[in-house]
Enzyme design. Structure first.
Site, short mmCIF file in Angstrom:
data_model
loop_
_atom_site.label_atom_id
_atom_site.label_comp_id
_atom_site.label_asym_id
_atom_site.label_seq_id
_atom_site.Cartn_x
_atom_site.Cartn_y
_atom_site.Cartn_z
N LYS A 55 0.84 -1.20 0.00
CA LYS A 55 0.00 0.00 0.00
C LYS A 55 0.88 1.25 0.00
CE LYS A 55 -3.76 -2.51 2.16
NZ LYS A 55 -4.28 -3.03 3.43
N GLN A 99 -4.05 -1.80 9.79
CA GLN A 99 -4.02 -3.09 9.09
C GLN A 99 -4.73 -4.16 9.93
OE1 GLN A 99 -2.93 -3.73 5.92
NE2 GLN A 99 -3.75 -5.78 6.25
N ASP A 122 -10.30 3.86 4.67
CA ASP A 122 -10.45 2.42 4.47
C ASP A 122 -11.90 1.99 4.75
OD1 ASP A 122 -9.29 0.01 3.75
OD2 ASP A 122 -8.71 -0.52 5.81
#
Ligand code: NAP
Length: 281
Positions: A55, A99, A122
């Site tokens: 990412k 994450q 996200d």
């Protein structure tokens, strides 16, 4: 031979990222700084570390700065919430990505909820889920967002169609079901307690597999001509759908890799630039 068309997430993502790169350049010209994504990783799981690195690399290529916060496995929920709260308050950070998964002793939901709604690029907070479900502007969970881009790119008309979603996780199954519903599909959500899955999937005009089990969906579970989205990503680069079998039945099919995965990152980058632009206003 049956003609299954593959849905290329790689190609679509290239176009999406190109547009995002141009927007990031405009942002830099206007403000003198780059949009910035903060990544937070707890522990030393090699797969998670690889995802975060990937990412960050994609960010760099698109002209998006990244900031990384690495925390030890022993981190407490309180310490993680504090680290995320600090990023939420930092005006130089536009997007925050924690994450998944975090070590089991941590309350992941509490950590996600420490992400400021305006930086939830996200799409993991309850506020983002609610906005998306109510059709309000906001950040979508990236994988479902990428799936909808793929369906649109391949002109899949969803109105009145039966969409079956396998999986109900908060980041994938549930949000993609809400997005399909918002587009007037008739949605069935399946999970580990669902009885006789094949009889349900055989009625699906659109099938989204998000189970996390390699080649779980067999070819004879599919309605001939169905649109099959394989969101699974299992060890050995294998999806949740038995690919070779699916090519004997599906009308449209996402490959693994090169299907849903690349569009997920493209949506993440796009939403990071969206967040930066919104913060500028
Ligand atoms: P998850 O949190 O483990 O959820 C899996 C879901 O599948 C659960 O809702 C579970 O039901 C259901 N399930 C498990 N066994 C089942 C069975 N035998 N029959 C029917 N349903 C069953 O997984 P996730 O995070 O949603 O991820 C799913 C897959 O997508 C994984 O392969 C993951 O690697 C992949 N993924 C890909 C991307 C990408 O960018 N391409 C992003 C995220 C995830 P219960 O709720 O009843 O337990």
């Amino acid at each position: 031979m049956h003609d299954t068309q593959l849905m290329s997430g790689t190609e679509l993502a290239r176009d999406l990222v190109e547009r995002t790169t141009q927007r990031a350049r405009l942002f830099r010209e206007r403000t003198g700084s780059e949009p910035c994504l903060a990544t937070v990783l707890v522990g030393d799981d090699p797969a998670s570390a690889t995802y975060v690195k990937m990412k960050q690399n994609r960010c760099r290529n698109a002209g998006i700065a990244s900031r990384h916060v690495q925390l030890p496995t022993s981190t407490t929920t309180e310490a993680l919430v504090a680290a995320i709260t600090e990023l939420s308050r930092d005006p130089d950070v536009h997007g925050i990505l924690l994450q998944h998964p975090v070590p089991p002793h941590i309350d992941e939901r509490a950590a996600f909820e420490a992400i400021a709604p305006g930086k939830d690029v996200d799409g993991v907070t309850m506020a983002s889920f609610a906005r998306m479900s109510f059709g309000d502007a906001g950040f979508v969970s990236c994988t479902p967002g990428g799936i909808m881009r793929l369906l649109d790119h391949y002109d899949v008309d969803l109105a009145g169609k039966h969409a079956v979603v396998l999986g109900r996780s908060p980041i994938l199954g549930k949000p993609v079901a809400m997005l399909l519903l918002a587009r007037n599909a008739t949605v069935t959500i399946c999970h580990s307690k669902t009885r006789d899955l094949p009889s349900l999937t055989r009625t699906a005009d659109v099938l989204v597999a998000a189970v996390g089990k390699a080649e779980f969906v067999r070819g004879d579970w599919l309605k001939p001509g169905a649109v099959v989205i394989d969101a699974g990503y299992n060890a050995g680069n294998v999806g949740d759908v038995a690919f070779d079998e699916a090519t004997t039945r599906a009308g449209l099919l996402t490959p693994v890799p090169g299907g849903v995965g690349p569009t997920t990152i493209a949506v993440l980058l796009e939403q990071t630039v969206d967040a930066a632009v919104s913060a500028m206003r």
